[in-house]
Design a protein around this motif. Structure first.
Motif, PDB file in Angstrom:
ATOM      1  N   TYR A  45      50.076  24.021  63.813  1.00 37.09           N
ATOM      2  CA  TYR A  45      48.727  24.454  63.765  1.00 37.09           C
ATOM      3  C   TYR A  45      47.879  23.398  64.574  1.00 37.09           C
ATOM      4  O   TYR A  45      48.487  22.274  65.094  1.00 37.09           O
ATOM      5  N   PRO A  47      45.102  20.495  65.251  1.00 37.57           N
ATOM      6  CA  PRO A  47      44.815  19.544  64.158  1.00 37.57           C
ATOM      7  C   PRO A  47      43.398  19.956  63.247  1.00 37.57           C
ATOM      8  O   PRO A  47      43.487  19.521  62.175  1.00 37.57           O
ATOM      9  N   ASP A  48      42.541  20.872  63.861  1.00 35.09           N
ATOM     10  CA  ASP A  48      41.453  21.017  62.966  1.00 35.09           C
ATOM     11  C   ASP A  48      41.679  22.411  62.452  1.00 35.09           C
ATOM     12  O   ASP A  48      40.896  22.806  61.613  1.00 35.09           O
ATOM     13  N   ALA A  50      44.756  22.879  60.557  1.00 35.60           N
ATOM     14  CA  ALA A  50      45.908  22.821  59.516  1.00 35.60           C
ATOM     15  C   ALA A  50      45.588  23.118  57.987  1.00 35.60           C
ATOM     16  O   ALA A  50      44.457  22.414  57.521  1.00 35.60           O
ATOM     17  N   ASP A  52      45.836  22.931  54.013  1.00 33.52           N
ATOM     18  CA  ASP A  52      46.100  21.571  52.920  1.00 33.52           C
ATOM     19  C   ASP A  52      46.890  22.279  51.835  1.00 33.52           C
ATOM     20  O   ASP A  52      46.545  22.250  50.945  1.00 33.52           O
ATOM     21  N   VAL A  60      52.294  14.989  62.263  1.00 33.91           N
ATOM     22  CA  VAL A  60      51.575  14.848  63.178  1.00 33.91           C
ATOM     23  C   VAL A  60      52.518  14.683  64.549  1.00 33.91           C
ATOM     24  O   VAL A  60      53.055  13.845  64.669  1.00 33.91           O
ATOM     25  N   ARG A  80      45.121  16.003  58.559  1.00 26.23           N
ATOM     26  CA  ARG A  80      43.869  15.972  59.762  1.00 26.23           C
ATOM     27  C   ARG A  80      43.648  14.628  59.988  1.00 26.23           C
ATOM     28  O   ARG A  80      43.193  14.258  61.088  1.00 26.23           O
ATOM     29  N   THR A  81      43.346  13.635  59.015  1.00 24.49           N
ATOM     30  CA  THR A  81      42.742  12.349  59.000  1.00 24.49           C
ATOM     31  C   THR A  81      44.127  11.730  60.041  1.00 24.49           C
ATOM     32  O   THR A  81      43.778  10.807  60.986  1.00 24.49           O
ATOM     33  N   ILE A  91      49.661  19.685  64.353  1.00 24.93           N
ATOM     34  CA  ILE A  91      50.025  19.287  62.845  1.00 24.93           C
ATOM     35  C   ILE A  91      51.241  20.454  62.808  1.00 24.93           C
ATOM     36  O   ILE A  91      50.968  21.481  62.965  1.00 24.93           O
TER      37      ILE A  91
END
Length: 134
Positions: A45, A47-48, A50, A52, A60, A80-81, A91
């Motif tokens: 995915y 990063p923005d 992905a 949960d 990552v 994400r963080t 991710i």
């Protein structure tokens, strides 16, 4: 040590789907080899984007010409963080199924026990990844 060996996470890039390398599915999935040499499939995915998932390991990663490098691994809820902090390109998420993937579970438990968010590189436990033939 190979170009895709990670110093931060004991996972080694094991490539994508062989027959679908140039297809949309080829970019959608990636294999990672754990410290026991077992290959596991992960969904890839941005990063923005992905999800949960509650029972999933997220990795990552940063892309290099030689392959992906694992920068951080832990619960998908913190991915994400972690990607923002580690400047990750992607991710990769592995949802645990009936086969429990013991090495991946250990990796997730180690992360949950210490801290779910990435720490400075100097404080990260570095475990060498074992290389295995694909």
């Amino acid at each position: 040590m190979n170009a895709t060996d990670s110093l931060l996470v004991p996972l080694v890039d094991a490539g994508g789907l062989n027959g679908l390398k140039h297809d949309a599915l080829g970019a959608r999935y990636r294999f990672w080899r754990d410290e026991d040499g077992v290959r596991h499939v992960f969904s890839v995915y941005r990063p923005d984007a992905a999800p949960d998932y509650p029972d999933a390991l997220a990795v990552v990663s940063r892309r290099t010409p030689a392959g992906s490098i694992a920068m951080w691994a832990g619960p998908a809820s913190n991915a994400r963080t972690a990607a923002l902090r580690m400047r990750g390109d992607e991710i990769h998420i592995h949802v645990f199924g009936e086969e429990n993937a013991p090495a991946l579970r250990r990796l997730m438990q180690r992360t949950e026990a210490s801290s779910a968010l990435p720490r400075p590189v100097a404080q990260v436990l570095c475990l060498p990844a074992r290389r295995h033939a694909a």
